[in-house]
Design a protein around this motif. Sequence first.
Motif, PDB file in Angstrom:
ATOM      1  N   GLY A  39       0.789  -1.230   0.000  1.00 30.77           N
ATOM      2  CA  GLY A  39       0.000   0.000   0.000  1.00 30.77           C
ATOM      3  C   GLY A  39       0.820   1.279   0.000  1.00 30.77           C
ATOM      4  N   LEU A  42      -4.105  -6.262   2.068  1.00 33.09           N
ATOM      5  CA  LEU A  42      -4.969  -5.495   2.966  1.00 33.09           C
ATOM      6  C   LEU A  42      -4.916  -6.058   4.392  1.00 33.09           C
ATOM      7  N   ARG A  66      -4.788  -2.864  11.225  1.00 31.57           N
ATOM      8  CA  ARG A  66      -3.819  -2.828  10.118  1.00 31.57           C
ATOM      9  C   ARG A  66      -2.522  -2.124  10.522  1.00 31.57           C
ATOM     10  N   ASN A 126       0.734   1.016   7.261  1.00 35.93           N
ATOM     11  CA  ASN A 126      -0.586   1.625   7.369  1.00 35.93           C
ATOM     12  C   ASN A 126      -0.559   2.922   8.196  1.00 35.93           C
ATOM     13  N   ILE A 160      -5.951   3.235   5.775  1.00 33.46           N
ATOM     14  CA  ILE A 160      -6.884   2.510   4.907  1.00 33.46           C
ATOM     15  C   ILE A 160      -7.691   3.442   4.000  1.00 33.46           C
ATOM     16  N   CYS A 173      -7.143   2.908  -4.660  1.00 36.92           N
ATOM     17  CA  CYS A 173      -7.686   1.760  -5.410  1.00 36.92           C
ATOM     18  C   CYS A 173      -8.870   2.202  -6.267  1.00 36.92           C
ATOM     19  N   PHE A 187      -7.543  -8.018  -3.487  1.00 35.78           N
ATOM     20  CA  PHE A 187      -7.177  -7.725  -2.095  1.00 35.78           C
ATOM     21  C   PHE A 187      -6.714  -9.005  -1.438  1.00 35.78           C
ATOM     22  N   TYR A 196      -5.567 -11.184   1.710  1.00 39.56           N
ATOM     23  CA  TYR A 196      -5.994 -11.169   3.108  1.00 39.56           C
ATOM     24  C   TYR A 196      -5.494 -12.453   3.751  1.00 39.56           C
TER      25      TYR A 196
END
Length: 378
Positions: free
Chosen positions: A204, A224, A232, A239, A244, A251, A265, A267
């Motif tokens: 990210g 994510l 996060r 993060n 987020i 995104c 994403f 996870y």
Amino acid sequence: MTADRANLIGLSRAELTARLATLGEPAFRARQVWHWLYCRGARDFSEMTTLSKALREKLAMSAAIVRPEIVTEQRSADETRKWLLRFADGKEAETVYIPEADRGALCISSQVGCTLTCAFCHTGTQPFVRNLGPAEIVGQVMIARDAYGEWPTPQDQRWISNIVLMGMGEPLFNYDNIATAVTILMDAEGIGISRRRITLSTAGVVPLIRRVGEELAVKLAVSLHAATDDLRDVLVPLNRKYPIAELMQACRDYPAADNARRITFEYVMLKGVNDTVADAKALARLVAGIPCKFNLIPFNPWPGAPFECSSNEAMVRFATILNDAGYTAPLRTPRGRDIMAACGQLKSASERERLSRWKARLAAGIVDDHHPAATVSA
Ligand code: SAH
């Protein structure tokens, strides 16, 4: 020797053209050399039979074709294949091939080590060493192509059909080299892997996401792992810099995503940490409006890891909630676990082996300067 002969692998087309111009050669020669390197997989200038003998000799004097050296190659019971590669300075990184029925994805590394320190990732416990250069990134693909005999570039059926930038490292902390390498990989007169078959995975790095879409237009995957900043911040410390809401906006704005090219994403399923019904519902709400799918990754444990993988029941329940909300959410079967080829584990086994060998030597009174840390410290 090779040290002062510049490697032609990893040069952009413009750089290769400029290099040949210094030898007095016109642009079309660069195009021929490009074809030999990336379509035919030539390992030596003597193979380049469309060039005059004089030029081949001139090239051999002033340039080189250098791939990474293969240190080890392992094959898993499930046919996953892993290469430990060594670069010119002795640093090492891993590349993993994950086959499907009639195709497969090559997972390549972007850095040696990683600066991110994600709580569940084993790479994060190892020191960051350095970025990989374009030659080292493209070289990983060339090694795999060598192994599968995929030269010249096959027109249709290919074993190495897809590339995922999901190995060791954060590709967006090495953007320029990744961009050069990806541009080489996509070139239709060479390795020819379409942008639709290349996926870049990032934790990210928000300010660079738009550029990836505009300049490379490859598929995007985002790690994510949590639906709230509180969680996060702990799992993916990046993060704290790019929370987020900013990540979701990037995104939404990603220029190369639509229903045919959805954002993935990722996870990781962590028992009792991020795997509840409430987490799944929050996740579905969070991504509303983004053309996306999920990739649920069972946590791959490593020695001393502070997490466990969610139960099957929890993972199926989680996937079902996302499915019901309209999202594809396959639960990945971990591949290549027997050869430590799974997510977040690249290079950890080889580091450990080296460490134990070194400890044994130390115990036997053999002291040398080949400390294992020499390969991992900056
Ligand atoms: N830095 C990039 C790419 C490398 S990590 C990124 O963060 O996306 C590739 C994927 O493996 C990421 O989704 C990462 O979160 C996941 N991963 C890392 N360690 C893992 C582990 N032990 N179990 C399962 N997935 C893991």
